[in-house]
Design a protein around this motif. Structure first.
Motif, PDB file in Angstrom:
ATOM      1  N   GLN A  75      -0.822   3.971  -4.173  1.00 30.92           N
ATOM      2  CA  GLN A  75      -0.717   2.843  -3.255  1.00 30.92           C
ATOM      3  C   GLN A  75      -0.127   1.597  -3.913  1.00 30.92           C
ATOM      4  O   GLN A  75       0.006   0.563  -3.269  1.00 30.92           O
ATOM      5  CB  GLN A  75      -2.087   2.534  -2.638  1.00 30.92           C
ATOM      6  N   ASN A 101      -2.187   7.792  -1.257  1.00 28.16           N
ATOM      7  CA  ASN A 101      -1.909   8.220   0.104  1.00 28.16           C
ATOM      8  C   ASN A 101      -1.620   9.719   0.040  1.00 28.16           C
ATOM      9  O   ASN A 101      -1.083  10.214  -0.958  1.00 28.16           O
ATOM     10  CB  ASN A 101      -0.680   7.493   0.663  1.00 28.16           C
ATOM     11  N   ASN A 148       7.408   4.148  -4.563  1.00 30.71           N
ATOM     12  CA  ASN A 148       6.912   5.041  -3.507  1.00 30.71           C
ATOM     13  C   ASN A 148       7.134   6.505  -3.864  1.00 30.71           C
ATOM     14  O   ASN A 148       7.403   7.328  -2.996  1.00 30.71           O
ATOM     15  CB  ASN A 148       7.643   4.700  -2.203  1.00 30.71           C
ATOM     16  N   PHE A 189      -3.922   7.559   4.957  1.00 28.75           N
ATOM     17  CA  PHE A 189      -3.885   6.353   4.132  1.00 28.75           C
ATOM     18  C   PHE A 189      -5.301   5.846   3.847  1.00 28.75           C
ATOM     19  O   PHE A 189      -5.636   5.504   2.726  1.00 28.75           O
ATOM     20  CB  PHE A 189      -3.071   5.256   4.824  1.00 28.75           C
ATOM     21  N   GLY A 234       0.801  -1.225   0.000  1.00 29.58           N
ATOM     22  CA  GLY A 234       0.000   0.000   0.000  1.00 29.58           C
ATOM     23  C   GLY A 234       0.827   1.264   0.000  1.00 29.58           C
ATOM     24  O   GLY A 234       0.275   2.364  -0.022  1.00 29.58           O
ATOM     25  N   ARG A 235       2.160   1.085   0.064  1.00 32.22           N
ATOM     26  CA  ARG A 235       3.079   2.244  -0.002  1.00 32.22           C
ATOM     27  C   ARG A 235       2.751   3.271   1.080  1.00 32.22           C
ATOM     28  O   ARG A 235       2.847   4.481   0.866  1.00 32.22           O
ATOM     29  CB  ARG A 235       3.057   2.884  -1.386  1.00 32.22           C
ATOM     30  N   LYS A 236       2.400   2.767   2.272  1.00 42.33           N
ATOM     31  CA  LYS A 236       2.014   3.670   3.356  1.00 42.33           C
ATOM     32  C   LYS A 236       3.244   4.042   4.168  1.00 42.33           C
ATOM     33  O   LYS A 236       3.329   3.797   5.368  1.00 42.33           O
ATOM     34  CB  LYS A 236       0.963   2.996   4.225  1.00 42.33           C
ATOM     35  N   ASN A 237       4.206   4.616   3.482  1.00 41.07           N
ATOM     36  CA  ASN A 237       5.496   4.841   4.113  1.00 41.07           C
ATOM     37  C   ASN A 237       5.868   6.304   4.107  1.00 41.07           C
ATOM     38  O   ASN A 237       5.851   6.946   3.072  1.00 41.07           O
ATOM     39  CB  ASN A 237       6.587   4.066   3.367  1.00 41.07           C
TER      40      ASN A 237
END
Lengths: 115, 114
Positions: free
Chosen positions: B96, B32, B100, B51, A99-102
């Motif tokens: 997402q 996000n 990144n 998120f 989810g690339r929640k970084n």
């Protein structure tokens, strides 16, 4: 933990010179990237890497090269500096999870002037 | 392609005034959302992030942001600003999936007058 470190902090080059901006992180992050910040334009992605040996281009890659031989280091090379490359350069890194929640962690920046 | 718009380039407020900075994004998939702050001479620091779930998110230093999906917006708010909030504020999005990579808005410079 030093986080993301960049050297040098300031650099002045003459047109046509080459140089390498250094970036290192000690957080074992898979993802690393380089951005340039110009007034009124925000930050724009130059190159990025999702792991050692893997690099790819961002929005504004022309005139720059990168390599990622280790997880920790991600140097940015200016092949033949031009005045249009006068900018502030930021390196960033993060983990890569589903989810690339970084959160990306940014270095202190390198202010480059090309005369 | 993703894009982020910040409508206010420079905002000047007196201490204790309320703040709202606009951010709109365009992207075809799920994203996000982030707000970063850059204090004078310093690097970017994360203020808050969204998120999923509750569209109202709270961050550090009393900042909050509301995600309105129908408007593709993620506005930053603070009820009462302080002189120490003087900084540049950047809205950013990433997808997402895939790498990144963050896409930033052009930034809003906030000046708080004591």
């Amino acid at each position: 933990n030093a986080g993301v470190t960049q050297t040098p902090k300031f650099q002045v080059l003459k047109t046509g010179q080459s140089m390498t901006l250094q970036c290192a992180q000690d957080m074992n992050h898979e993802y690393m990237s380089w951005y340039r910040q110009d007034p009124g334009m925000g930050l724009r992605l130059i190159h990025y890497s999702v792991g050692a040996g893997i690099t790819d281009q961002g929005e504004v890659p022309n005139g720059y090269n990168v390599s990622r031989s280790t997880t920790e280091d991600f140097p940015l090379r200016l092949l033949s500096a031009a005045p249009s490359q006068t900018s502030v350069y930021f390196c960033a890194s993060s983990h890569l999870t589903s989810g690339r929640k970084n959160e990306q962690f940014f270095g202190p920046g390198t202010r480059l002037t090309v005369l | 392609a993703q894009s982020v718009s910040q409508h206010n380039h420079h905002v000047i407020l007196s201490e204790a005034a309320s703040l709202e900075l606009g951010c709109n994004y365009s992207y075809g998939g799920t994203v996000n959302l982030f707000w970063y702050v850059q204090y004078p001479g310093q690097h970017l620091q994360l203020l808050l992030k969204y998120f999923s779930g509750d569209p109202l998110v709270k961050g550090i230093k009393g900042f909050e942001a509301e995600f309105i999906k129908s408007k593709f917006s993620f506005n930053l708010r603070k009820p009462s600003v302080q002189w120490s909030d003087t900084a540049e504020y950047f809205c950013a999005v990433n997808a997402q999936t895939g790498a990144n990579n963050l896409f930033f808005g052009t930034g809003t410079r906030l000046t708080v007058i004591p």
